[in-house]
Every structure is written in C-alpha cells, then in structure tokens.
Design an enzyme around this catalytic site. Structure first.
Site, PDB file in Angstrom:
ATOM      1  N   THR A  62       0.830  -1.196   0.000  1.00  0.00           N
ATOM      2  CA  THR A  62       0.000   0.000   0.000  1.00  0.00           C
ATOM      3  C   THR A  62       0.869   1.252   0.000  1.00  0.00           C
ATOM      4  O   THR A  62       2.098   1.169  -0.129  1.00  0.00           O
ATOM      5  CB  THR A  62      -1.046  -0.063   1.149  1.00  0.00           C
ATOM      6  OG1 THR A  62      -1.956   1.011   0.972  1.00  0.00           O
ATOM      7  CG2 THR A  62      -0.418   0.021   2.539  1.00  0.00           C
ATOM      8  N   LYS A  66       3.471   1.336  -3.852  1.00  0.00           N
ATOM      9  CA  LYS A  66       2.864   0.572  -4.950  1.00  0.00           C
ATOM     10  C   LYS A  66       3.654   0.618  -6.267  1.00  0.00           C
ATOM     11  O   LYS A  66       3.605  -0.325  -7.052  1.00  0.00           O
ATOM     12  CB  LYS A  66       1.427   1.054  -5.208  1.00  0.00           C
ATOM     13  CG  LYS A  66       0.460   0.656  -4.112  1.00  0.00           C
ATOM     14  CD  LYS A  66      -0.963   1.014  -4.475  1.00  0.00           C
ATOM     15  CE  LYS A  66      -1.889   0.749  -3.317  1.00  0.00           C
ATOM     16  NZ  LYS A  66      -3.302   0.902  -3.669  1.00  0.00           N
ATOM     17  N   ASP A 102      -6.478  -3.521  -7.609  1.00  0.00           N
ATOM     18  CA  ASP A 102      -7.247  -2.309  -7.297  1.00  0.00           C
ATOM     19  C   ASP A 102      -8.273  -1.986  -8.383  1.00  0.00           C
ATOM     20  O   ASP A 102      -9.433  -1.697  -8.088  1.00  0.00           O
ATOM     21  CB  ASP A 102      -6.308  -1.100  -7.139  1.00  0.00           C
ATOM     22  CG  ASP A 102      -5.563  -1.117  -5.813  1.00  0.00           C
ATOM     23  OD1 ASP A 102      -6.094  -1.664  -4.832  1.00  0.00           O
ATOM     24  OD2 ASP A 102      -4.449  -0.569  -5.767  1.00  0.00           O
ATOM     25  N   ARG A 152      -7.459  18.857 -11.941  1.00  0.00           N
ATOM     26  CA  ARG A 152      -6.982  20.220 -11.692  1.00  0.00           C
ATOM     27  C   ARG A 152      -5.810  20.539 -12.626  1.00  0.00           C
ATOM     28  O   ARG A 152      -5.773  21.572 -13.270  1.00  0.00           O
ATOM     29  CB  ARG A 152      -6.562  20.328 -10.224  1.00  0.00           C
ATOM     30  CG  ARG A 152      -5.955  21.640  -9.849  1.00  0.00           C
ATOM     31  CD  ARG A 152      -5.613  21.663  -8.390  1.00  0.00           C
ATOM     32  NE  ARG A 152      -4.629  20.639  -8.018  1.00  0.00           N
ATOM     33  CZ  ARG A 152      -4.198  20.433  -6.782  1.00  0.00           C
ATOM     34  NH1 ARG A 152      -4.652  21.159  -5.794  1.00  0.00           N
ATOM     35  NH2 ARG A 152      -3.310  19.482  -6.528  1.00  0.00           N
ATOM     36  N   TYR A 220     -13.354   5.799   1.628  1.00  0.00           N
ATOM     37  CA  TYR A 220     -14.279   5.104   2.537  1.00  0.00           C
ATOM     38  C   TYR A 220     -14.237   5.667   3.953  1.00  0.00           C
ATOM     39  O   TYR A 220     -14.962   5.195   4.829  1.00  0.00           O
ATOM     40  CB  TYR A 220     -14.047   3.586   2.528  1.00  0.00           C
ATOM     41  CG  TYR A 220     -12.618   3.156   2.737  1.00  0.00           C
ATOM     42  CD1 TYR A 220     -11.847   2.738   1.660  1.00  0.00           C
ATOM     43  CD2 TYR A 220     -12.039   3.171   3.996  1.00  0.00           C
ATOM     44  CE1 TYR A 220     -10.534   2.348   1.824  1.00  0.00           C
ATOM     45  CE2 TYR A 220     -10.726   2.774   4.176  1.00  0.00           C
ATOM     46  CZ  TYR A 220      -9.982   2.359   3.088  1.00  0.00           C
ATOM     47  OH  TYR A 220      -8.675   1.975   3.259  1.00  0.00           O
TER      48      TYR A 220
HETATM   49  P1  ATR Z   1      -3.186   9.160  -5.414  1.00  0.00           P
HETATM   50  O1  ATR Z   1      -2.033   8.240  -5.624  1.00  0.00           O
HETATM   51  O2  ATR Z   1      -3.890   8.952  -4.100  1.00  0.00           O
HETATM   52  O3  ATR Z   1      -4.115   9.235  -6.571  1.00  0.00           O
HETATM   53  P2  ATR Z   1      -1.852  11.558  -6.266  1.00  0.00           P
HETATM   54  O4  ATR Z   1      -1.098  10.764  -7.266  1.00  0.00           O
HETATM   55  O5  ATR Z   1      -1.131  12.609  -5.514  1.00  0.00           O
HETATM   56  O6  ATR Z   1      -2.508  10.603  -5.191  1.00  0.00           O
HETATM   57  O7  ATR Z   1      -3.143  12.209  -6.988  1.00  0.00           O
HETATM   58  C1  ATR Z   1      -4.069  12.961  -6.306  1.00  0.00           C
HETATM   59  C2  ATR Z   1      -5.156  13.439  -7.261  1.00  0.00           C
HETATM   60  O8  ATR Z   1      -6.020  14.307  -6.529  1.00  0.00           O
HETATM   61  C3  ATR Z   1      -4.648  14.258  -8.438  1.00  0.00           C
HETATM   62  O9  ATR Z   1      -5.531  14.091  -9.525  1.00  0.00           O
HETATM   63  C4  ATR Z   1      -4.722  15.666  -7.878  1.00  0.00           C
HETATM   64  O10 ATR Z   1      -4.776  16.687  -8.864  1.00  0.00           O
HETATM   65  P3  ATR Z   1      -3.421  17.287  -9.500  1.00  0.00           P
HETATM   66  O11 ATR Z   1      -2.959  16.284 -10.518  1.00  0.00           O
HETATM   67  O12 ATR Z   1      -3.843  18.582 -10.097  1.00  0.00           O
HETATM   68  O13 ATR Z   1      -2.459  17.443  -8.348  1.00  0.00           O
HETATM   69  C5  ATR Z   1      -6.010  15.603  -7.125  1.00  0.00           C
HETATM   70  N1  ATR Z   1      -6.103  16.619  -6.050  1.00  0.00           N
HETATM   71  C6  ATR Z   1      -5.584  16.519  -4.815  1.00  0.00           C
HETATM   72  N2  ATR Z   1      -5.892  17.625  -4.077  1.00  0.00           N
HETATM   73  C7  ATR Z   1      -6.635  18.423  -4.892  1.00  0.00           C
HETATM   74  C8  ATR Z   1      -7.303  19.692  -4.722  1.00  0.00           C
HETATM   75  N3  ATR Z   1      -7.250  20.358  -3.556  1.00  0.00           N
HETATM   76  N4  ATR Z   1      -8.006  20.192  -5.768  1.00  0.00           N
HETATM   77  C9  ATR Z   1      -8.080  19.525  -6.941  1.00  0.00           C
HETATM   78  N5  ATR Z   1      -7.486  18.337  -7.160  1.00  0.00           N
HETATM   79  C10 ATR Z   1      -6.770  17.784  -6.160  1.00  0.00           C
END
Ligand code: ATR
Length: 279
Positions: A62, A66, A102, A152, A220
């Site tokens: 986890t 990963k 997953d 974003r 969750y």
């Molecule tokens: P994970 O492995 O849990 O998916 P990650 O790779 O850091 O974590 O990705 C997090 C996702 O949540 C991304 O799509 C991120 O958007 P960005 O690519 O623009 O960073 C999105 N995310 C996290 N916080 C956010 C926020 N406050 N507003 C919009 N998007 C957010």
C-alpha cells in the site's frame, strides 16, 4: 505449517486488511495469519528481500510503495505493468510475482451499483493520480461509450490517455466537466478530496448532474463524503469506497489461496471498523 501473509506500507497501523483477511482464513479453515508491517521507503528493498527470505506466502503493498516495489519483484503481471503499480504479491516457489487488484476491485464494486451496461455508459473520472490509473485502465477494457478524465492539472489527465484511446477518452478541465456534467451516467472521484480530515471539500460541483446518474467515490473514510451526500440529495445512486477496498482484498485472497472469501463478512468487518452501518 501456518502460512504468513501481510501488508507493507507507511502508515499501516490503521489498516483494516489484517482483520478482514484473518477472519476469512479462520472462516475457511485455512491455517494462515496476516500481519501489518510498517516499512519506510528507505527500507523497501530490504523488506521485500526479507519477505522472500522468510518465505512469506504473499503480501499486499500500500501507500507509498505501490510503484517503487515493482523493481524488487521477480515478475509482474501484464495488467499491473499497464497500470504501473502493484498492490498484491504472490510468492510462487520463492519467486515474487506482482499483480494489481485495485482496478478490478473497483470494477466489481461498481458493477454492484450500476444497472446500465458499462458499454452503453458515459463515464467521467475526477483525478489523474496513482489511484486513477488502475481504475482508468480497467474501465477502458469494458469499452465504455465515453471515459473522460478531468483534473486540476490538465496535463496529468492528458498523459494518462494514450493516442489509441483518444476516440473514447478526453482530458478536460474541472470547469468543462462541471458544465457538461449532464452527459455522464457515472461519475467517479479518485482524488483524496473529501477524505478525513478535509471532509468539507468537494472535488466537483454537481449542479448539472443528470437524473439517474451513479456517483461514486473511492474514499471510505468518511463512509459518505460531501460529494456523495450532495449527489444523494440530487437523487443519484451513490457508491462509497468500501466495495473497492473489499473486492481488491478478496481478489488478492483468491490469488494467494485459490479460494473465494465471503464478501459480506469482509464488508461487515470494514463497516464495523469504520463505525458505520452497511447500506
Ligand atoms: P493518489 O495516488 O492517491 O491518486 P496523487 O497521485 O497525488 O494521489 O493524486 C491525487 C489526485 O487528486 C490528483 O488528480 C490531484 O490533482 P493534481 O494532478 O492537479 O495534483 C487531485 N487533487 C488533490 N488535491 C486536490 C485539490 N485540492 N483540488 C483539486 N485536485 C486535487
């Protein structure tokens, strides 16, 4: 001899996997034990070699390991290679083989909530991070009518979509997604927005949600994010992240033991742990 399984991660103290798998082992009369192992990134290589040397029969991987774990495994299954991440390792005669359950876990959970065939559905994913990858590649294989990604950072969504997939899949901004929300049958939040402790946040405005849509969150904790609450108020069917967690675990269990665990028992353990009631 009792077989040993486990999960490696950081943090891993609050993982619900040990309770879920140990109950399934006991219920099926399998002499095995599943433990949580806290492993820091700097120790990952030694931890994986240690798992092998000790003859650990299989383990889950986890956050945050990963992707990094892949270079220490002997073999990686094709789907996990496509996804670019491993969450399940099976020890086959001393060879560590990596899989990703997953994406398929999410798909199995989604199928419990949607009535319309996925091939006729237009799907919108919110987020393009690590969690989105497995879901995206697995859903693509179901040949949905559309599978768009909004994020974003638009370039990150664009990178996820390979040239061959551009007919069914488009990267769009959050603003475009909100404006055109009515075209989607299924909307999936794969970001961490809404997760405890940032429970007041919402990844996407649902004003233009279509009647009859299914809105899903992979989070969750809390069981019902603000995203799901607002979707339910608008009359949508909702799906929280418990199903994905349970099915990814059930698929890992099956790879290790060849036996199907009782999904309902697993779900009950997770809901009890999270202090909620089963829907
Ligand atoms: P994970 O492995 O849990 O998916 P990650 O790779 O850091 O974590 O990705 C997090 C996702 O949540 C991304 O799509 C991120 O958007 P960005 O690519 O623009 O960073 C999105 N995310 C996290 N916080 C956010 C926020 N406050 N507003 C919009 N998007 C957010």
């Amino acid at each position: 001899m009792q077989k040993v399984y486990g999960v490696i991660g950081s943090p891993v103290r609050h993982s619900m996997s040990p309770a879920m798998h140990n109950d399934a082992f006991e219920h099926l009369g399998i002499p095995a034990r599943y433990n949580a192992f806290h492993v820091e990134p700097k120790d990952l290589r030694e931890a994986v070699l240690g798992m092998k040397a000790l003859g650990i029969a299989g383990f889950n991987v986890t956050i945050p390991h990963k992707v990094a774990v892949m270079e220490y495994l002997d073999e990686i299954d094709a789907a996990a290679l496509d996804i670019g991440a491993v969450n399940t390792v099976v020890n086959v005669d001393g060879r560590l083989i990596g899989f990703n359950t997953d994406g398929l876990g999410y798909l199995m959970s989604l199928k419990t909530a949607v009535k319309k065939p996925l091939a006729e559905s237009a799907i919108l994913m919110v987020g393009a991070g690590g969690a989105a990858r497995g879901i995206f590649f697995t859903l693509l294989k179901e040949s949905p009518r559309r599978l768009d990604i909004c994020n974003r950072t638009l370039e990150r969504a664009e990178k996820l979509i390979l040239p061959d997939e551009k007919k069914v899949s488009k990267a769009i901004t959050l603003g475009e997604a909100e404006k055109n929300l009515g075209v989607y049958d299924i909307i999936i939040n794969t970001t961490s927005i809404g997760m405890s402790p940032k429970m007041d946040e919402i990844p996407l405005n649902l004003e233009n949600l279509r009647q009859g849509a299914v809105v899903s969150d992979i989070i969750y904790n809390p069981l019902e994010t603000r995203f799901l609450k607002e979707a339910a108020l608008k009359g949508a069917a909702t799906l929280n992240g418990v199903g994905m967690f349970v099915y990814q675990g059930a698929l890992a269990f099956e790879k290790w033991t060849g036996k199907k665990p009782d999904i309902k028992r697993m779900e009950t353990i997770v809901y009890n742990h999270l202090g909620g009631t089963q829907c």
